[in-house]
Design an enzyme around this catalytic site. Structure first.
Site, PDB file in Angstrom:
ATOM      1  N   THR A   1      14.128 -10.366   6.019  1.00 55.47           N
ATOM      2  CA  THR A   1      13.627 -10.560   4.693  1.00 55.47           C
ATOM      3  C   THR A   1      14.423 -10.652   3.626  1.00 55.47           C
ATOM      4  OG1 THR A   1      11.540  -9.968   5.763  1.00 55.47           O
ATOM      5  CG2 THR A   1      11.541 -10.239   3.379  1.00 55.47           C
TER       6      THR A   1
ATOM      7  N   GLY B   1      13.060  -1.719   7.279  1.00 55.41           N
ATOM      8  CA  GLY B   1      13.014  -0.428   8.056  1.00 55.41           C
ATOM      9  C   GLY B   1      14.389   0.060   8.510  1.00 55.41           C
TER      10      GLY B   1
ATOM     11  N   GLY C   1     -17.455  11.835   3.132  1.00 53.33           N
ATOM     12  CA  GLY C   1     -16.444  12.765   2.234  1.00 53.33           C
ATOM     13  C   GLY C   1     -15.503  13.334   3.341  1.00 53.33           C
TER      14      GLY C   1
ATOM     15  N   THR D   1       0.606  -7.899   6.840  1.00 54.51           N
ATOM     16  CA  THR D   1       1.870  -8.770   6.295  1.00 54.51           C
ATOM     17  C   THR D   1       3.070  -8.507   6.988  1.00 54.51           C
ATOM     18  OG1 THR D   1       0.859  -7.837   4.078  1.00 54.51           O
ATOM     19  CG2 THR D   1       3.359  -8.451   4.267  1.00 54.51           C
TER      20      THR D   1
ATOM     21  N   GLU E   1       5.962  -8.541  10.062  1.00 50.67           N
ATOM     22  CA  GLU E   1       5.747  -9.323  11.499  1.00 50.67           C
ATOM     23  C   GLU E   1       5.338 -10.645  11.101  1.00 50.67           C
ATOM     24  OE1 GLU E   1       7.390  -9.928  14.552  1.00 50.67           O
ATOM     25  OE2 GLU E   1       8.761  -8.377  13.895  1.00 50.67           O
TER      26      GLU E   1
ATOM     27  N   ASP F   1       3.133 -12.762   7.692  1.00 49.68           N
ATOM     28  CA  ASP F   1       1.821 -12.647   7.048  1.00 49.68           C
ATOM     29  C   ASP F   1       0.710 -13.387   7.995  1.00 49.68           C
ATOM     30  OD1 ASP F   1       0.361 -12.625   4.320  1.00 49.68           O
ATOM     31  OD2 ASP F   1       0.215 -14.545   4.902  1.00 49.68           O
TER      32      ASP F   1
END
Ligand SMILES: Cc1cc2nc3c(=O)[nH]c(=O)nc-3n(C[C@H](O)[C@H](O)[C@H](O)COP(=O)(O)OP(=O)(O)OC[C@H]3O[C@@H](n4cnc5c(N)ncnc54)[C@H](O)[C@@H]3O)c2cc1C
Length: 640
Positions: free
Chosen positions: A134, A173, A401, A422, A424, A426
């Protein structure tokens, strides 16, 4: 755990049950105890330690062929990484990047020289890598990335460049800190003797980016994205290249090569087909991400259902006792259909992994098989990750909560799985890939008929080619043949009727999409406009297809289950899944006159009915997911 729950686990664990058990044992070690912290320094350090522990146990070997230094079991490799999601999604992503994406690119796009040089070191984590596809300017549209790899015949090197700001590799990554080497996707430019430099499309090269001390190599500029919406243990970063030189041998040359003199050659003539063939070999990453999201949803639903069985609010005026919140119909309606969908998705995912393992272990795979695998992987990745987002959010709300406290895991799971929709691929883009695959199969079917055959075909059915079943085909046919279709309420619980409703929806959507595309193609100026005109319809095709595949996988899993009590529970759960799918698309079924408004109301009654039937089995259902107790260490489940 009851024996019924164990039988459910057996059904869900599928072919790689042993791998799942091994990972469950690993994750039960104190070193893998869930540990949510937004502090990236602490989270990254912890994940890197865990990754080293896994590497020491050689857990990545199955992902690689024996000739490359692995043990050649891709199904086991995918299952192992997916199971890590039960502990920490950052760990799953780091393992997925190192062994699935970086390792997968070298294994599948490289040749012997790359396998010999890199596979063992990367299995053992001596060579930490990243997968740099990307860019800032292009994510979904990989074919348009701008990084260049220009061949220099005088030095027999490629020169890697980021010619513009938008060519910077983004979100990668491992790029921020740990990766020493990157699998870099770039536009390959070369010229043979006497030729002008020509672009040959996107190719992948191995590019060292840091030295042993972690300093950027000359011409490489990395930077850190820092704090993100989740995944604090993953060091995502950017990489820019300026005149970075790598030897010619660093081109991963399984599908294309450059001779010393700069001449380009490829076994695949058509550049478009070459690109999609290369990308198709990387399908494993997509399969893993879908499975991991499914595993995270199972953890969240286990926590929420267990909490729902302990937590009491308001008194029952008849008994005077405080009500366990799982006894409220609304609570059952919120959680149990999601549990049912988790089962359906796991069964479909198991079939996908089996199919992928089979295809990846053969050399005689034809284009249709590969295309179908990619379509199924894309569809289930989208379905699993959307399901995870929905299920984890619902689980959080269902715990009030307490669910918002980090110690109870749900907010960490929610933050970490968010981006799975998103990366691998979209989900919206992947859904279009699913639909295109179905429409291509449809067009093939149509093309192979003469005019009269086509009219008959168009008037009757979408055809076997499209409605191809993967699971228990003869058994499903029997269910269809023996169904009683009537307006009576009971027939909604008939499996044949449920399958028929989902098949009819899919057939109708594919057929009408094809008809609308044809009409739009004639009326509008370009194919792009025609496709864009019916894009909402196309997305619906993909959803209908995947939900039908999930239902059939569920039916096949029930058929395989040998324990009568577990089987009975699965039957009810499958009803719940089918009715939930129909209820969610009720407006479409009514608009297209597939069901009457009366029958639509009966669907809602059926959903409530099945929630009530399954309420006593709620604990068994989530125990069936087989989430290790150590992963369920949420104080709200143990506090008085
Ligand atoms: C945490 C994280 C980790 C990542 N790790 C890596 C990594 O290790 N390596 C790597 O190479 N990449 C990585 N990525 C990148 C990731 O794969 C991309 O973000 C993803 O492919 C989407 O690309 P994009 O962000 O450019 O979004 P875009 O493609 O710009 O999409 C933006 C929106 O436009 C919509 N859209 C796009 N095209 C269409 C269309 N044709 N029709 C309709 N709608 C459309 C999408 O649905 C989306 O909602 C990572 C991303 C993140 C956030």
């Amino acid at each position: 755990m009851t024996s019924t729950a164990q039988h459910l686990t057996t059904a869900l664990d599928g072919q790689w049950a042993k791998v799942r058990q091994d990972v469950r044992r690993q994750l039960s070690r104190p070193e893998f105890a869930p540990h949510y912290t937004p502090n990236t320094l602490i989270a990254r350090t912890k994940v890197n330690e865990q990754l080293r522990l896994l590497a020491a146990e050689k857990v990545a070997e199955p992902g690689f062929r024996t000739e490359s230094g692995g043990t050649g079991d891709p199904g086991a490799a995918v299952t192992m990484i997916e199971m890590l999601a039960m502990s920490d999604l950052s760990l799953m992503v780091k393992a997925g990047v190192q062994w699935g994406l970086f390792g997968g690119a070298i294994e599948n796009l490289g040749t012997t020289r790359h396998h010999e040089a890199y596979i063992r070191p990367l299995i053992e984590l001596e060579l930490p890598g990243c997968f740099a596809m990307t860019e800032t300017g292009h994510g979904s549209d990989v074919q348009s990335i701008e990084t260049t790899a220009t061949y220099d015949p005088t030095t027999k090197e490629f020169v890697i460049d980021s010619p513009t700001e938008s060519a910077t590799k983004n979100y990668i990554g491992g790029a921020a800190e740990t990766a020493r080497t990157a699998a870099v996707f770039a536009q390959l430019i070369t010229a043979g003797p006497g030729e002008e430099p020509t672009g040959h499309g996107v190719h992948c090269l191995v590019v060292p980016i840091r030295d042993a001390d972690g300093t950027d190599l000359p011409g490489v500029t990395t930077s850190d994205h820092g704090y993100k919406g989740g995944l604090p243990g993953v060091d995502n970063g950017r990489i820019a290249f300026h005149g970075v030189r790598v030897p010619k041998d660093n081109l991963l040359n399984r599908f294309a090569d450059v001779a010393d003199d700069g001449t380009y050659s490829s076994s695949i003539e058509n550049p478009n087909r070459r690109f999609f063939t290369m990308l198709g070999t990387l399908v494993r990453g997509r399969v893993t991400v879908g499975g991991a999201a499914g595993a995270a949803a199972q953890v969240a639903l286990t926590i929420a259902v267990r909490y729902g069985l302990e937590r009491r609010q308001f008194h029952n005026t008849d008994t005077g006792e405080e009500v366990v919140i799982m006894d409220y119909l609304s609570h059952q309606r919120r959680l149990l259909p999601l549990v049912a969908r988790s089962y359906a998705l796991r069964f479909a995912q198991n079939e996908l992994v089996t199919r992928m393992a089979d295809i990846q272990s053969r050399s005689d795979v034809d284009a249709t098989e590969q295309r179908e695998l990619e379509g199924r992987a894309a569809g289930l990745k989208a379905a699993n990750t959307w399901h995870a987002s929905r299920a984890i959010q619902e689980a959080r709300e269902a715990c009030g909560g307490a669910g918002y406290m980090a110690e109870n895991r749900l907010i960490g799971l929610r933050a970490d799985t968010d981006v799975f929709t998103t990366f691998e691929g979209d989900n919206v883009v992947l859904s279009q890939l699913v639909a295109k695959e179905l429409l291509t199969a449809y067009a093939d079917e149509v093309r192979s008929r003469d005019a009269i055959g086509w009219i008959k075909f168009a008037a009757s059915t979408v055809g076997d080619e499209v409605m191809k079943r993967t699971a228990a085909a003869p058994f499903i046919q029997t269910l269809l043949d023996t169904r009683q279709d009537n307006e009576e309420e009971g027939s909604l619980f008939n499996r044949g009727t449920q399958i028929k409703m989902l098949e009819d929806r899919e057939e109708y959507l594919i057929y009408t999409a094809a008809m609308r595309l044809r009409a739009a193609d004639k009326r509008l100026e370009s194919q792009f406009e025609a496709f864009n005109f019916v894009q909402d319809h196309i997305l619906h095709v993909a959803q209908a297809h995947i939900e039908r595949v999930e239902l059939e996988a569920f039916v096949a899993a029930i058929e395989r289950c040998e324990d009568p009590p577990a089987k009975e529970i699965l039957e009810d759960l499958c009803d719940l899944y089918a009715l939930d799918v129909i209820a969610a698309d009720r407006a479409w079924f009514i608009e297209h006159r597939f069901i009457s408004t009366e029958r639509a109301k009966a669907v809602t009654r059926g959903l409530n009915e099945r929630c009530r039937t399954l309420r006593p089995h709620a604990r068994i259902l989530v125990d069936g997911f087989g989430v290790p107790e150590a992963m369920l260490d949420a104080p709200m489940l143990t506090d008085d």
